[in-house]
Motif scaffolding. Structure first.
Motif, PDB file in Angstrom:
ATOM      1  N   ASP A  29       0.824  -1.207   0.000  1.00  0.00           N
ATOM      2  CA  ASP A  29       0.000   0.000   0.000  1.00  0.00           C
ATOM      3  C   ASP A  29       0.862   1.264   0.000  1.00  0.00           C
ATOM      4  O   ASP A  29       2.060   1.229   0.331  1.00  0.00           O
ATOM      5  N   ALA A  34      -1.979   7.359   3.018  1.00  0.00           N
ATOM      6  CA  ALA A  34      -2.817   7.112   4.190  1.00  0.00           C
ATOM      7  C   ALA A  34      -2.449   8.055   5.339  1.00  0.00           C
ATOM      8  O   ALA A  34      -3.325   8.579   6.034  1.00  0.00           O
ATOM      9  N   ALA A  37      -3.948  11.514   4.765  1.00  0.00           N
ATOM     10  CA  ALA A  37      -5.367  11.555   5.114  1.00  0.00           C
ATOM     11  C   ALA A  37      -5.555  11.520   6.628  1.00  0.00           C
ATOM     12  O   ALA A  37      -6.413  12.223   7.181  1.00  0.00           O
ATOM     13  N   THR A 248     -10.904  12.562   1.841  1.00  0.00           N
ATOM     14  CA  THR A 248      -9.995  12.295   0.737  1.00  0.00           C
ATOM     15  C   THR A 248     -10.502  11.140  -0.110  1.00  0.00           C
ATOM     16  O   THR A 248     -10.773  10.056   0.428  1.00  0.00           O
ATOM     17  N   ARG A 251      -9.433   7.327   0.294  1.00  0.00           N
ATOM     18  CA  ARG A 251      -8.698   7.190   1.558  1.00  0.00           C
ATOM     19  C   ARG A 251      -9.584   7.460   2.773  1.00  0.00           C
ATOM     20  O   ARG A 251      -9.154   7.197   3.901  1.00  0.00           O
ATOM     21  N   SER A 252     -10.792   7.980   2.559  1.00  0.00           N
ATOM     22  CA  SER A 252     -11.709   8.265   3.666  1.00  0.00           C
ATOM     23  C   SER A 252     -12.917   7.338   3.580  1.00  0.00           C
ATOM     24  O   SER A 252     -13.405   7.035   2.489  1.00  0.00           O
ATOM     25  N   ARG A 278      -6.323  -1.526   1.096  1.00  0.00           N
ATOM     26  CA  ARG A 278      -5.858  -0.150   1.277  1.00  0.00           C
ATOM     27  C   ARG A 278      -6.105   0.330   2.698  1.00  0.00           C
ATOM     28  O   ARG A 278      -7.105  -0.031   3.327  1.00  0.00           O
ATOM     29  N   MET A 280      -7.274   3.196   4.986  1.00  0.00           N
ATOM     30  CA  MET A 280      -8.119   4.381   4.899  1.00  0.00           C
ATOM     31  C   MET A 280      -8.307   4.962   6.298  1.00  0.00           C
ATOM     32  O   MET A 280      -7.754   4.452   7.274  1.00  0.00           O
TER      33      MET A 280
END
Length: 336
Positions: A29, A34, A37, A248, A251-252, A278, A280
């Protein structure tokens, strides 16, 4: 310390502490994305366990090492909950500051009596068919499509393109307190669509093709969302989430805060089409996001993001990253 498993009580959530080696795809990743964010909302976390981590996060650490050094992955389950990932986006609508023959559907700010109500206020039908909202100056803007306005309320934020080229951004301002009821599930219940056929685009088309029945279908959801203008948010930033900070794309996530603390990093293992692995950050909530293994992924802004978000409904696994001491505090005391 070794990974552990336990429950807070016999009826409560179950906590399983994992290692980072247990996270599928962790090493591949983009941990820097990350961390960026995470820093967006970290400054707002008041708990002492988080404040120390946020100071470290702001000191330009090696991103992967930061998460591995200060956190432990915790899988939270409750009952027979299975993971479900859906998507949401920031829609773009056409509208105006003043009504005319085209722009006839108001985007309302929250009335004071709805804010102070101790229980559910007026239903969607009452608000739209009654005169409670008339002549009170609560209109932020008017848009040209009631169906898009309905879906704007589901997303909770959006952009309204004005005739002069300017863009007005709106964010969640409150609700009438009624529980959200899915019109997609209602169409499935009626046999109009199967579970695999239903999508936001199909629902919109059906409502427009069946204007009388479509209007009644929208009333099936008594929940009504009000807005506030947030045009001070820069155009290049995402909309405001539940923490009143920009979220984001990819990412959110929106989560159920009864299980996942807002601001926490969350490892996502989404299966199905376009599988995703991922890290987040839990930075938003939603009325339909309920459960320990439930997340809504913020996809982005505009029609293309909306197409992908509307078709996203996949299984998998989510794992919350807790500060180390907080993670082990979730396990029951073995001496009791």
């Amino acid at each position: 310390m070794a990974p552990g498993t336990g429950t807070a009580d016999s009826d409560g959530p179950r906590y399983e502490i994992l290692s980072f080696a247990d996270l599928d795809g962790w090493a591949e990743d983009d941990h820097a994305a990350a961390l960026s964010a995470f820093n967006e909302t970290c400054r707002d976390l008041d708990d002492p366990d988080w404040r120390a981590l946020c100071r470290a996060a702001a000191d330009d650490p090696d991103p992967r090492a930061f998460f591995e050094l200060f956190f432990r992955p915790v899988r939270i389950t409750h009952g027979s909950d299975e993971a479900l990932f859906t998507g949401y986006f920031e829609p773009e609508l056409d509208g105006a500051r003043s009504p005319d023959a085209r722009y006839r559907y108001p985007v309302y700010a929250l009335p004071p009596e709805a804010r102070s109500a101790k229980g559910p206020w007026l239903s969607r039908r009452d608000i739209l068919e009654g005169d409670t909202m008339q002549d009170r100056g609560l209109e932020i803007a008017w848009v040209d499509d009631p169906v898009e306005l309905f879906f704007l309320q589901i997303q909770g934020s959006g952009r309204i393109r004005l005739p002069d080229g300017d863009v007005l951004r709106v964010g969640y301002g409150g609700s009438n307190g009624h529980d959200y009821r899915s019109i997609g599930l209602e169409l499935i219940r009626r046999g109009t669509f199967t579970e695999h056929e239903v999508s936001a685009d199909r629902i919109k088309s059906w409502v427009r093709d069946n204007p009388v029945e479509g209007r009644e279908l929208l009333f099936h959801n008594p929940s009504y969302v009000f807005f506030r203008e947030v045009s001070e948010v820069p155009a290049e930033k995402g909309p405001l989430g539940a923490m009143n900070r920009s979220i984001t794309p990819m990412r959110s996530i929106a989560v159920d805060p009864d299980y996942t603390p807002l601001g926490a990093p969350v490892w996502i293992e989404k299966d199905g089409r376009d599988s995703l692995r991922r890290l987040m950050v839990a930075q938003d909530t939603g009325s339909a996001i309920k459960g320990a293994q439930r997340a809504d992924i913020f996809v982005g802004t505009g029609a293309e993001a909306g197409d992908w978000a509307g078709s996203l409904r996949d299984p998998g696994r989510m794992v919350v990253l807790f500060p180390i001491q907080r993670a082990y505090a979730l396990l029951p005391d073995p001496t009791l």
